[in-house]
Scaffold this motif. Structure first.
Motif, PDB file in Angstrom:
ATOM      1  N   GLY A 731       0.782  -1.227   0.000  1.00  0.00           N
ATOM      2  CA  GLY A 731       0.000   0.000   0.000  1.00  0.00           C
ATOM      3  C   GLY A 731       0.814   1.276   0.000  1.00  0.00           C
ATOM      4  O   GLY A 731       0.243   2.366  -0.087  1.00  0.00           O
ATOM      5  N   ASN A 732       2.142   1.195   0.084  1.00  0.00           N
ATOM      6  CA  ASN A 732       2.987   2.377   0.108  1.00  0.00           C
ATOM      7  C   ASN A 732       3.568   2.640  -1.275  1.00  0.00           C
ATOM      8  O   ASN A 732       4.120   1.732  -1.908  1.00  0.00           O
ATOM      9  CB  ASN A 732       4.127   2.193   1.112  1.00  0.00           C
ATOM     10  N   PRO A 733       3.479   3.893  -1.764  1.00  0.00           N
ATOM     11  CA  PRO A 733       3.978   4.202  -3.105  1.00  0.00           C
ATOM     12  C   PRO A 733       5.480   4.457  -3.095  1.00  0.00           C
ATOM     13  O   PRO A 733       6.020   5.077  -2.177  1.00  0.00           O
ATOM     14  CB  PRO A 733       3.211   5.484  -3.453  1.00  0.00           C
ATOM     15  N   TYR A 734       6.168   3.994  -4.144  1.00  0.00           N
ATOM     16  CA  TYR A 734       7.603   4.245  -4.304  1.00  0.00           C
ATOM     17  C   TYR A 734       7.893   4.630  -5.742  1.00  0.00           C
ATOM     18  O   TYR A 734       7.239   4.160  -6.677  1.00  0.00           O
ATOM     19  CB  TYR A 734       8.416   3.011  -3.915  1.00  0.00           C
ATOM     20  N   CYS A 735       8.919   5.473  -5.888  1.00  0.00           N
ATOM     21  CA  CYS A 735       9.376   5.878  -7.216  1.00  0.00           C
ATOM     22  C   CYS A 735      10.853   5.515  -7.349  1.00  0.00           C
ATOM     23  O   CYS A 735      11.644   5.773  -6.433  1.00  0.00           O
ATOM     24  CB  CYS A 735       9.168   7.372  -7.424  1.00  0.00           C
ATOM     25  N   ASP A 736      11.187   4.921  -8.475  1.00  0.00           N
ATOM     26  CA  ASP A 736      12.551   4.458  -8.718  1.00  0.00           C
ATOM     27  C   ASP A 736      13.423   5.647  -9.108  1.00  0.00           C
ATOM     28  O   ASP A 736      13.133   6.358 -10.063  1.00  0.00           O
ATOM     29  CB  ASP A 736      12.535   3.418  -9.838  1.00  0.00           C
ATOM     30  N   TYR A 737      14.528   5.866  -8.354  1.00  0.00           N
ATOM     31  CA  TYR A 737      15.431   6.979  -8.616  1.00  0.00           C
ATOM     32  C   TYR A 737      16.601   6.593  -9.524  1.00  0.00           C
ATOM     33  O   TYR A 737      17.472   7.413  -9.774  1.00  0.00           O
ATOM     34  CB  TYR A 737      16.009   7.519  -7.298  1.00  0.00           C
ATOM     35  N   LYS A 738      16.622   5.363 -10.005  1.00  0.00           N
ATOM     36  CA  LYS A 738      17.748   4.938 -10.835  1.00  0.00           C
ATOM     37  C   LYS A 738      17.898   5.879 -12.024  1.00  0.00           C
ATOM     38  O   LYS A 738      16.942   6.194 -12.725  1.00  0.00           O
ATOM     39  CB  LYS A 738      17.534   3.511 -11.323  1.00  0.00           C
ATOM     40  N   GLY A 739      19.124   6.348 -12.231  1.00  0.00           N
ATOM     41  CA  GLY A 739      19.403   7.263 -13.326  1.00  0.00           C
ATOM     42  C   GLY A 739      19.194   8.724 -12.985  1.00  0.00           C
ATOM     43  O   GLY A 739      19.508   9.597 -13.799  1.00  0.00           O
ATOM     44  N   LYS A 740      18.687   9.006 -11.770  1.00  0.00           N
ATOM     45  CA  LYS A 740      18.422  10.392 -11.382  1.00  0.00           C
ATOM     46  C   LYS A 740      19.602  10.972 -10.604  1.00  0.00           C
ATOM     47  O   LYS A 740      20.436  10.250 -10.061  1.00  0.00           O
ATOM     48  CB  LYS A 740      17.153  10.484 -10.532  1.00  0.00           C
ATOM     49  N   THR A 741      19.636  12.279 -10.526  1.00  0.00           N
ATOM     50  CA  THR A 741      20.653  12.975  -9.746  1.00  0.00           C
ATOM     51  C   THR A 741      20.185  13.098  -8.302  1.00  0.00           C
ATOM     52  O   THR A 741      19.171  12.504  -7.922  1.00  0.00           O
ATOM     53  CB  THR A 741      20.951  14.348 -10.365  1.00  0.00           C
ATOM     54  N   ASN A 742      20.880  13.892  -7.501  1.00  0.00           N
ATOM     55  CA  ASN A 742      20.541  14.038  -6.094  1.00  0.00           C
ATOM     56  C   ASN A 742      20.225  15.498  -5.786  1.00  0.00           C
ATOM     57  O   ASN A 742      20.525  16.399  -6.575  1.00  0.00           O
ATOM     58  CB  ASN A 742      21.702  13.566  -5.205  1.00  0.00           C
ATOM     59  N   GLN A 743      19.611  15.689  -4.645  1.00  0.00           N
ATOM     60  CA  GLN A 743      19.365  17.037  -4.137  1.00  0.00           C
ATOM     61  C   GLN A 743      20.679  17.822  -4.061  1.00  0.00           C
ATOM     62  O   GLN A 743      21.729  17.259  -3.745  1.00  0.00           O
ATOM     63  CB  GLN A 743      18.731  16.921  -2.755  1.00  0.00           C
ATOM     64  N   SER A 781      14.789  20.159  -3.354  1.00  0.00           N
ATOM     65  CA  SER A 781      13.936  19.242  -2.588  1.00  0.00           C
ATOM     66  C   SER A 781      14.494  17.832  -2.656  1.00  0.00           C
ATOM     67  O   SER A 781      15.062  17.421  -3.671  1.00  0.00           O
ATOM     68  CB  SER A 781      12.501  19.247  -3.130  1.00  0.00           C
ATOM     69  N   GLN A 782      14.310  17.082  -1.584  1.00  0.00           N
ATOM     70  CA  GLN A 782      14.888  15.746  -1.538  1.00  0.00           C
ATOM     71  C   GLN A 782      14.098  14.736  -2.345  1.00  0.00           C
ATOM     72  O   GLN A 782      14.603  13.648  -2.650  1.00  0.00           O
ATOM     73  CB  GLN A 782      15.025  15.283  -0.094  1.00  0.00           C
ATOM     74  N   ASN A 783      12.866  15.060  -2.747  1.00  0.00           N
ATOM     75  CA  ASN A 783      12.130  14.148  -3.623  1.00  0.00           C
ATOM     76  C   ASN A 783      12.257  14.548  -5.091  1.00  0.00           C
ATOM     77  O   ASN A 783      11.553  14.020  -5.945  1.00  0.00           O
ATOM     78  CB  ASN A 783      10.656  14.046  -3.214  1.00  0.00           C
ATOM     79  N   LEU A 784      13.161  15.498  -5.378  1.00  0.00           N
ATOM     80  CA  LEU A 784      13.512  15.884  -6.741  1.00  0.00           C
ATOM     81  C   LEU A 784      12.299  16.354  -7.541  1.00  0.00           C
ATOM     82  O   LEU A 784      12.190  16.106  -8.753  1.00  0.00           O
ATOM     83  CB  LEU A 784      14.214  14.731  -7.463  1.00  0.00           C
ATOM     84  N   ASP A 785      11.398  17.050  -6.875  1.00  0.00           N
ATOM     85  CA  ASP A 785      10.215  17.607  -7.536  1.00  0.00           C
ATOM     86  C   ASP A 785      10.673  18.589  -8.617  1.00  0.00           C
ATOM     87  O   ASP A 785      11.391  19.543  -8.328  1.00  0.00           O
ATOM     88  CB  ASP A 785       9.343  18.322  -6.500  1.00  0.00           C
ATOM     89  N   PRO A 786      10.283  18.374  -9.889  1.00  0.00           N
ATOM     90  CA  PRO A 786      10.742  19.272 -10.962  1.00  0.00           C
ATOM     91  C   PRO A 786      10.378  20.730 -10.733  1.00  0.00           C
ATOM     92  O   PRO A 786      11.079  21.633 -11.222  1.00  0.00           O
ATOM     93  CB  PRO A 786      10.033  18.722 -12.208  1.00  0.00           C
ATOM     94  N   SER A 787       9.299  20.982  -9.992  1.00  0.00           N
ATOM     95  CA  SER A 787       8.902  22.370  -9.743  1.00  0.00           C
ATOM     96  C   SER A 787       9.833  23.084  -8.769  1.00  0.00           C
ATOM     97  O   SER A 787       9.753  24.297  -8.609  1.00  0.00           O
ATOM     98  CB  SER A 787       7.468  22.415  -9.194  1.00  0.00           C
ATOM     99  N   GLN A 788      10.731  22.324  -8.114  1.00  0.00           N
ATOM    100  CA  GLN A 788      11.586  22.907  -7.090  1.00  0.00           C
ATOM    101  C   GLN A 788      13.028  23.082  -7.562  1.00  0.00           C
ATOM    102  O   GLN A 788      13.948  23.081  -6.760  1.00  0.00           O
ATOM    103  CB  GLN A 788      11.546  22.047  -5.826  1.00  0.00           C
ATOM    104  N   GLU A 789      13.221  23.256  -8.833  1.00  0.00           N
ATOM    105  CA  GLU A 789      14.568  23.495  -9.350  1.00  0.00           C
ATOM    106  C   GLU A 789      14.940  24.956  -9.153  1.00  0.00           C
ATOM    107  O   GLU A 789      14.211  25.855  -9.566  1.00  0.00           O
ATOM    108  CB  GLU A 789      14.660  23.123 -10.822  1.00  0.00           C
ATOM    109  N   GLN A 790      16.063  25.170  -8.498  1.00  0.00           N
ATOM    110  CA  GLN A 790      16.610  26.515  -8.312  1.00  0.00           C
ATOM    111  C   GLN A 790      17.412  26.875  -9.558  1.00  0.00           C
ATOM    112  O   GLN A 790      18.309  26.144  -9.957  1.00  0.00           O
ATOM    113  CB  GLN A 790      17.496  26.566  -7.076  1.00  0.00           C
ATOM    114  N   ASP A 791      17.079  28.010 -10.163  1.00  0.00           N
ATOM    115  CA  ASP A 791      17.791  28.438 -11.358  1.00  0.00           C
ATOM    116  C   ASP A 791      19.241  28.781 -11.042  1.00  0.00           C
ATOM    117  O   ASP A 791      19.599  29.117  -9.905  1.00  0.00           O
ATOM    118  CB  ASP A 791      17.109  29.661 -11.976  1.00  0.00           C
ATOM    119  N   ALA A 792      20.076  28.709 -12.079  1.00  0.00           N
ATOM    120  CA  ALA A 792      21.472  29.133 -11.939  1.00  0.00           C
ATOM    121  C   ALA A 792      21.525  30.612 -11.550  1.00  0.00           C
ATOM    122  O   ALA A 792      20.636  31.395 -11.895  1.00  0.00           O
ATOM    123  CB  ALA A 792      22.213  28.909 -13.258  1.00  0.00           C
ATOM    124  N   TYR A 793      22.567  30.966 -10.808  1.00  0.00           N
ATOM    125  CA  TYR A 793      22.679  32.366 -10.393  1.00  0.00           C
ATOM    126  C   TYR A 793      24.137  32.748 -10.158  1.00  0.00           C
ATOM    127  O   TYR A 793      25.021  31.892 -10.025  1.00  0.00           O
ATOM    128  CB  TYR A 793      21.858  32.631  -9.131  1.00  0.00           C
TER     129      TYR A 793
END
Length: 861
Positions: A731-743, A781-793
């Motif tokens: 009953g618990n949802p999981y998303c596979d992070y394989k191939g993804k970067t980190n916070q 964000s630690q769940n790598l939410d695409p909406s939480q990308e900090q732009d370059a500065y």
């Protein structure tokens, strides 16, 4: 990523790299001063140390206003540190421990040789430091097995042979920051020197709290250190340090940065943001009012604008340490004994819904005590074989307490509203439905003596409403507390040796080995209580309500673990010429396992069944408790070069590290954090740093890092809000992070500094400096939410000073973040907003905007 931003990022990295590398094609008459570091436990030139290391002097830290580790990260690429809602993150090269009091940090911090492995201590302010050395990559031999991502070495300034002192004050009007530093140092007797340092810092903060009508975070920091150095004989020296500190913070630099409309099936929530739901929600049946929620209107401020809505939170911290460092020279050999006594107490309150509505809060207390003893034997240099050997013992005790606190009727009423409109789904469901309507199964006892009695009486008389269980879920959490106690005791003993074979005058080979044995005990219990009386709540529907809405269950766990490992390291150095040293290192390091302090559930697949309806689907909660050690296998190759007859230096390091059984702390999507071993990850990149005397008056320094991080095996990652799970487990949802970067991982990051110094008269010196700190985009964000990308500065910091070198005074103007960049250092899901109310949103830690300060300093000699 837009084409415009891609081009901008490329130009930025190309400019930084070009400025660093141009030293090979420039001419300058000046010669650089040598930088001495102790990264290898010997005093050596930075250019001779075979490791990627950045050194920042105490003078630079005072001038730039670097008051803690969080400020230091701007000047050290691939170092990231940020506070979070209930913890602290510190990462090097994309690797860190995450949020959990049970963790020791992957980035080790060592203060005058004593391990400061607790995350809370990284928040402590700096005081009177000679320098800070940041060693990137696994530091397994000399700095211990837990420094698997890197190490920070803080070195206190020691008393000298001459009497000297300093008084410095800084004032910044926008945040009302006041800093006072006082240092006095010199000989007390013919063979005893003393140094006293005091720092006092107060600040009102850069955020406006709309709910409490005050600025935040308000900081009150004060630290006192006394150090005595006794030259007992020509061969024996003892340094004794006493330090006490206090750093208190009221408020946080947190605000809701986005808030989306609810997609809940509950009509009272659907189409409304979390802020709107909290601001005013009313449910009526005919003339009868069932639910009314009316919070402070500041909850409607749900976008980033340096304004927050909060009922107030705090973090009060008291620290103490005593360090005794004894050096004894026997012939050409040096024996060092380091004894450390360290402890702190923390009391915190987190307004963890991060709004001005009294939804819930989290109270926490932490106490930590540590004793350590290290012995080192350092051989003389210049022999065919050289070595550093030693033994280390450390005993530590940690006690941690926290509790969710529901102190108002806002959350209970909202849960009742959802329970009414969802037919009792938020708590105990009735055993059967009578008519299929939203108000089926209300008991006559529930409404007796209330305005609802007349409304529902005909339904009771007709036998339509039979049993209770609808509209009462929120009642179960009125005055709810979830007291959780965690404790951990650790004993660590290790021995190490690092031996160097000078094969020729130009080539050296160094083999390092460290064996560590550790015993650790841990326990964690969680219960449900009444915060007004302290009494434990009896088992019943409360267990179902808390399980469904908070993903928490009562539990009582304990365990013990023991074991050892051997960490090896092999380094080869070769002097290509008098000006070029090349090196390569291969190592295997470990970080010990332990116990999770913050999971809200047992790791067993316990089943909680609604008491009234055994035919309902079971609730399965799977938390965590014990986690295993992680391992890092690392390769690094680099070169240290001196150019232009000593006028320039350029250093480069390339690295590849593979992490297995990586320890991670994952937000459970509701209120808890589960620790586990993620699987595997690799991090690789290139780091450059250099400096150049462009002229006798103009100095340039810089650093640039390119980083690539990839999870190679991480199946049980946390899904972000709205993400379709890759699979479900019980009953618990999981998303596979394989191939993804980190916070926190940015493709590139770095800094450039220019300092111009000139005499404008016989005694009057002008000094102007500009720091350019830049980074590519990263996810906060630690769940790598695409909406939480900090732009370059790019951030620009400026300092202009005028000093009388004879009289000893200096006046300076400091401008931080001159271009007023808005940056988010950490973000996460707004707690409960989506899991209960279906309104996806985020909160973020927002760094300070532009500040302008005045600094006055007087030195005497």
């Amino acid at each position: 990523m837009t084409l415009k931003r891609t081009i901008s990022d490329f130009r930025l990295s190309a400019l930084a790299a070009g400025l660093l590398l141009c030293s090979a094609h420039s001419q300058a008459a000046a010669v650089l001063e040598e930088v001495i570091v102790t990264a290898t436990l010997r005093a050596e030139s930075l250019q001779d140390v075979p490791v990627s290391v950045n050194a920042v002097s105490g003078e630079k830290m005072m001038e730039a206003g670097i008051s803690k580790v969080e400020d230091l990260q701007a000047y050290v690429p691939n170092l990231t540190m940020s506070e979070t809602g209930i913890g602290t993150n510190i990462y090097i090269r994309g690797i860190g421990s995450g949020i959990n009091p049970g963790f020791e940090q992957s980035v080790g911090m060592y203060f005058d040789g004593v391990s400061y492995g607790r995350a809370q201590l990284t928040r402590a302010p700096f005081l009177d430091l000679a320098r800070v050395e940041v060693l990137r990559g696994p530091q397994n031999i000399l700095f211990g097995k837990n420094s698997i991502a890197g190490a920070l070495s803080l070195i206190s300034a020691r008393p000298g042979q001459e009497f000297e002192g300093l008084v410095s004050g800084t004032f910044e009007a926008e945040t009302n920051e006041r800093v006072l530093d006082f240092v006095v140092s010199g000989p007390l007797t013919d063979n005893i020197g003393g140094r006293l340092a005091i720092r006092k810092r107060e600040i009102d903060g850069h955020m406006e709290n709309l709910t409490l009508n005050r600025d935040e975070p308000q900081r009150d920091e004060q630290t006192i250190r006394a150090m005595f150095v006794w030259d007992a004989t020509a061969d024996l020296t003892a340094a004794l340090k006493f330090e006490v500190g206090q750093f208190d913070v009221n408020g946080r630099q947190i605000e809701i940065i986005n808030d989306q409309a609810s997609t809940s099936d509950t009509a009272a929530f659907n189409g409304r943001t979390y802020g709107q739901i909290l601001d005013f929600t009313e449910i009526n049946v005919g003339p009868v009012n069932l639910v009314t929620v009316d919070a402070d209107s500041s909850v409607l401020n749900n976008f980033q604008d340096y304004k927050r809505s909060s009922n107030g939170d705090y973090s009060y911290n008291d620290t103490h340490n005593v360090t005794l460092n004894v050096d004894y020279v026997w012939g050409d050999h040096t024996f060092t004994f380091i004894t450390g006594v360290l402890g702190y107490k923390t009391s915190e309150l987190c307004d963890c819904d991060f709004t001005g509505a009294s939804v819930f809060s989290v109270a926490a207390e932490e106490e930590y005590n540590q004793f350590s003893q290290e012995f080192r034997w350092v051989s003389p240099v210049g022999e065919t074989f050289e070595f550093i050997a030693g033994a280390f013992f450390q005993h530590s005790e940690l006690d941690f307490f926290d509790s969710i606190r529901v102190e108002s009727d806002i959350l209970p009423q909202l849960l009742n509203a959802a329970d009414i409109q969802e037919g009792g789904a938020r708590g105990e469901r009735p055993p059967f439905d009578a008519t299929g309507g939203p108000f089926d199964n209300v008991t006559q006892a529930q409404v007796a003596g209330t305005p609802l009695a007349a409304l529902f009486q005909p339904l009771f008389d007709a036998g339509v409403l039979e049993l209770g269980g609808i509209g009462d879920a929120g009642d179960e959490i009125v005055n709810l507390g979830t007291p959780r106690d965690f404790s951990s005791t650790t004993d660590l003993i290790s021995g190490f040796v690092q031996a160097t074979w000078n094969v020729t005058d130009l080539t050296r080979a160094t083999l390092g080995l460290r064996y560590s044995y550790e015993e650790k005990e841990g326990s964690r219990s969680l219960n449900f209580s009444d915060i007004t009386t302290g009494e434990v709540r009896a088992e019943g529907e409360i267990d179902t309500v808390v399980a469904k809405n908070f993903s928490a269950e009562r539990h009582n766990l304990s365990g013990s673990r023991k074991g050892g490992n051997l960490a090896p390291s092999l380094n080869i150095q070769h002097d290509w010429s008098d000006d070029v040293m090349m090196y390569a290192t291969a190592s295997i390091g470990y970080k010990s396992g332990g116990y999770d302090a913050r999971s809200n559930a047992s790791p067993d697949a316990n089943v909680i069944r609604p008491l009234q309806n055994p035919d309902s689907d079971p609730i399965i909660l799977v938390g965590s408790f014990e986690y295993d050690e992680e391992q890092a296998t690392s390769l690094e190759a680099g070169a240290k070069t001196t150019l232009l007859d000593g006028a320039a230096e350029l250093n480069i390091a390339a690295f590849y590290t593979q992490y297995d059984d990586l320890q991670v702390s994952i937000f459970d999507g509701t209120l808890g954090f589960n620790v586990g071993n993620a699987g595997a990850a690799t991090t690789m990149g290139i780091e450059l740093d250099g400096r150049m005397a462009l002229t006798e008056n103009l100095m340039m320094t810089g650093a640039l890092a390119f980083l690539d991080f990839e999870f190679t095996d991480f199946e049980n990652g946390q899904c972000y809000q709205g993400q379709t799970p890759d699979y479900m487990v019980e009953g618990n949802p999981y998303c596979d992070y394989k191939g993804k970067t980190n916070q926190y991982v940015a493709d590139y990051s770095g800094n450039m500094t220019f300092v111009y110094t000139t005499m404008v008269s016989k005694d009057l010196e002008f000094r102007g400096g500009a720091d350019f700190v830049f980074t590519g985009a990263y996810n906060s964000s630690q769940n790598l939410d695409p909406s939480q990308e900090q732009d370059a500065y790019i951030k620009t910091n400026l300092r202009f000073s005028l000093a009388d070198v004879t009289a000893g005074w200096e006046a300076a103007l400091l401008v931080k973040n001159a271009t007023d960049e808005t940056t988010i250092s950490y973000s996460n899901d707004t707690p409960l907003a989506n899991s209960i109310f279906g309104a996806a949103g985020h909160y973020g830690f927002v760094e300070a905007p532009r500040t302008i300060a005045l600094q006055a300093t007087y030195r005497w000699y």
